[in-house]
Motif scaffolding. Structure first.
Motif, short mmCIF file in Angstrom:
data_model
loop_
_atom_site.label_atom_id
_atom_site.label_comp_id
_atom_site.label_asym_id
_atom_site.label_seq_id
_atom_site.Cartn_x
_atom_site.Cartn_y
_atom_site.Cartn_z
N GLN A 45 3.19 82.62 -38.53
CA GLN A 45 5.08 82.05 -38.06
C GLN A 45 5.07 80.54 -37.52
O GLN A 45 4.78 81.69 -36.13
CB GLN A 45 6.24 83.21 -38.32
CG GLN A 45 7.46 82.22 -39.07
CD GLN A 45 8.68 83.14 -38.28
OE1 GLN A 45 9.00 83.60 -38.29
NE2 GLN A 45 9.65 82.34 -38.87
N SER A 73 5.79 94.37 -48.25
CA SER A 73 6.74 93.72 -46.83
C SER A 73 6.70 94.81 -45.47
O SER A 73 6.65 95.90 -46.03
CB SER A 73 8.40 93.55 -46.52
OG SER A 73 9.41 93.57 -46.24
N LYS A 204 17.38 88.29 -33.69
CA LYS A 204 17.96 87.83 -35.23
C LYS A 204 18.93 88.41 -34.75
O LYS A 204 19.77 87.46 -36.15
CB LYS A 204 16.51 87.72 -36.33
CG LYS A 204 16.39 89.17 -36.80
CD LYS A 204 15.75 88.39 -38.13
CE LYS A 204 14.71 89.18 -39.23
NZ LYS A 204 14.01 89.81 -38.11
N GLY A 238 14.74 83.66 -35.69
CA GLY A 238 15.72 84.42 -36.61
C GLY A 238 16.89 83.36 -37.20
O GLY A 238 18.44 83.33 -37.16
N GLU A 240 18.04 80.67 -38.40
CA GLU A 240 17.44 79.73 -39.64
C GLU A 240 18.56 78.18 -40.08
O GLU A 240 19.06 78.23 -40.65
CB GLU A 240 19.43 80.68 -40.56
CG GLU A 240 17.81 82.30 -40.76
CD GLU A 240 18.60 83.53 -41.57
OE1 GLU A 240 20.22 83.51 -41.95
OE2 GLU A 240 18.00 84.27 -42.36
N GLN A 257 12.44 80.61 -33.18
CA GLN A 257 10.86 80.99 -34.04
C GLN A 257 11.90 80.90 -35.21
O GLN A 257 12.85 81.71 -35.25
CB GLN A 257 9.81 81.72 -33.60
CG GLN A 257 9.37 82.51 -35.00
CD GLN A 257 9.13 83.78 -34.24
OE1 GLN A 257 8.53 83.92 -32.79
NE2 GLN A 257 8.31 84.57 -35.81
N GLY A 258 11.64 80.41 -36.74
CA GLY A 258 12.71 81.34 -37.31
C GLY A 258 12.99 80.33 -39.30
O GLY A 258 12.25 79.12 -38.69
N TYR A 259 13.55 80.35 -39.94
CA TYR A 259 13.09 80.14 -41.34
C TYR A 259 13.89 78.83 -41.48
O TYR A 259 13.24 77.71 -42.00
CB TYR A 259 14.60 81.30 -42.39
CG TYR A 259 13.10 82.44 -42.48
CD1 TYR A 259 12.12 82.60 -42.50
CD2 TYR A 259 14.18 83.10 -43.59
CE1 TYR A 259 12.12 83.78 -42.37
CE2 TYR A 259 13.71 84.60 -43.59
CZ TYR A 259 12.89 84.61 -43.68
OH TYR A 259 12.29 85.99 -43.75
N TYR A 260 14.66 78.46 -40.40
CA TYR A 260 15.25 76.89 -40.42
C TYR A 260 14.27 75.97 -39.97
O TYR A 260 13.99 74.84 -40.49
CB TYR A 260 16.13 76.84 -38.68
CG TYR A 260 17.05 75.14 -38.47
CD1 TYR A 260 17.43 74.80 -39.90
CD2 TYR A 260 17.29 74.97 -38.11
CE1 TYR A 260 18.07 73.48 -39.73
CE2 TYR A 260 17.13 73.16 -37.64
CZ TYR A 260 17.86 72.50 -38.23
OH TYR A 260 18.04 71.51 -38.15
N HIS A 262 10.41 76.59 -39.64
CA HIS A 262 9.39 77.37 -40.69
C HIS A 262 9.59 78.69 -41.32
O HIS A 262 9.29 79.68 -40.11
CB HIS A 262 8.45 77.00 -40.37
CG HIS A 262 7.83 75.60 -39.92
ND1 HIS A 262 7.27 74.25 -40.39
CD2 HIS A 262 8.06 75.36 -38.63
CE1 HIS A 262 7.32 73.85 -40.37
NE2 HIS A 262 7.80 73.86 -38.91
N LYS A 263 9.03 78.97 -42.19
CA LYS A 263 8.91 80.63 -43.20
C LYS A 263 7.31 80.60 -42.71
O LYS A 263 6.48 79.70 -42.19
CB LYS A 263 9.28 80.65 -44.22
CG LYS A 263 10.57 80.38 -44.88
CD LYS A 263 10.22 81.13 -46.00
CE LYS A 263 12.48 81.07 -46.48
NZ LYS A 263 13.10 81.92 -48.05
N PRO A 264 6.99 82.05 -42.80
CA PRO A 264 5.30 82.32 -42.10
C PRO A 264 4.69 81.90 -43.29
O PRO A 264 5.26 81.73 -44.49
CB PRO A 264 5.35 83.36 -42.21
CG PRO A 264 7.09 84.20 -42.22
CD PRO A 264 7.87 83.06 -42.38
#
Ligand code: C2E
Ligand code: MG
Ligand code: MG
Ligand code: MG
Length: 287
Positions: A45, A73, A204, A238, A240, A257-260, A262-264
């Motif tokens: 990520q 996971s 997060k 986290g 987002e 670091q977070g989905y907003y 990039h995702k892993p």
């Protein structure tokens, strides 16, 4: 009546326990098989510096490609592995895979960024941990500054002198140390002064509360200030949405670091991101 009921409960409890024990046991054997049969893989990520819009690192996260169940996971098998020394085998696999990956990235003609690896408390406390990292870096001739170690506050319940010794050793190798899920543990703030740490990662759960109420935001603010006062880096986990991103930026926290963002990513995609970034830097130099 009470007696009967008690006996039924006891029976129920026994059969429940039996199930837990067997499924637990099977899982342990399954994890061993997975190690032997190479069923794990890593995703990476990206970590973003929003002040420059650049990737400054990655976190390596493990996945299990189970032949029957598909991708599992880490939350579904790491806790089980942490109950035994199996977690050390998993951590060692992750470390070697990460260093190997860094070794292959090096041969490409662009700037690479450090990769952070999660180390469980049990492995951190195990004899020979520091030496095993040193040996690994030497074997692949990879600089320690390309590797980061993430640990949670739980590690600090171990003997303080021991923690200082291992962390100082890591620092001498150039390996930076991050405190993961910061603020969710029960440790005292005392250790922040005592230990040679580099980074606090805001958990997060605090980032997710930013939009909810003033308190959510205040916790993040307090952690950012604490980090700044102690001259530690601070990474928000986290992230987002744009609101969280903007609030964190306004608090002076630009490492996200977070989905907003990039995702892993699978290794190839992570590498592609580095390549693109490297080309952009080249273009801005020449253009
Ligand atoms: P962690 O170290 O705190 O890792 C961050 C987790 O948050 C990752 O979940 C990541 O995919 C997820 N995440 C990142 N951005 C967002 C976001 O914007 N929203 C949400 N909801 N989640 C986000 P993952 O990969 O499932 O890992 C879960 C935990 O499993 C990790 O938490 C870590 O404690 C453990 N773990 C993962 N990989 C390893 C490993 O290689 N070794 C060990 N010992 N533990 C690992
Ligand atoms: Mg982590
Ligand atoms: Mg975390
Ligand atoms: Mg975690």
């Amino acid at each position: 009546w009470a007696k009967q009921n008690g006996r039924d409960n006891a029976k129920l409890f026994q059969s429940y326990m039996a199930k837990e024990v067997t499924s637990g046991f099977q899982k342990e054997q399954d994890i061993k098989d997975a190690l032997d049969n190479d069923q794990f893989f890593l995703v990476f990520q990206p970590q973003i510096d929003t002040a420059y819009g650049r990737i400054f690192g990655f976190e390596a996260l493990i996945r299990w490609l189970h032949p029957k169940m598909g991708t599992i996971s880490p939350d579904d098998f790491i806790p089980q592995a942490e109950e035994s020394n199996l977690i050390c085998r998993i951590d060692e696999w992750v470390l070697e895979k990460t260093v190997k990956t860094l070794d292959t990235w090096r041969s490409l003609e662009f700037d690479i960024q450090p990769v952070a690896v999660n180390i469980s408390g049990r492995h951190f406390a195990a004899e020979g941990f520091l030496e095993s990292i040193q040996t690994l870096l030497e074997r692949y001739d990879v600089p320690g500054s390309w590797l980061k170690i993430e640990i949670t506050e739980g590690v600090f319940i171990h003997n303080m002198d021991y923690c200082v010794e291992v962390m100082s050793g890591l620092k001498q190798l150039g390996v930076e140390i991050s405190v993961d899920d910061f603020g969710t543990g029960y440790s005292s703030l005392h250790y922040l002064k005592m230990l040679p740490l580099d980074v606090l990662k805001i958990d997060k759960s605090f980032v997710s509360e930013i939009g909810d109420n003033v308190e959510g935001r205040k916790i993040c603010e307090a952690i950012v200030q604490l980090a700044q006062n102690l001259e530690l880096e601070v990474i928000a986990e986290g992230v987002e949405n744009s609101h969280q991103c903007e609030v964190l930026n306004s608090l002076g926290c630009h490492l996200h670091q977070g989905y907003y963002h990039h995702k892993p990513l699978i290794e190839e995609a992570a590498l592609e991101m580095l390549r693109t970034q490297s080309l952009q830097v080249e273009n801005s130099k020449t253009g």
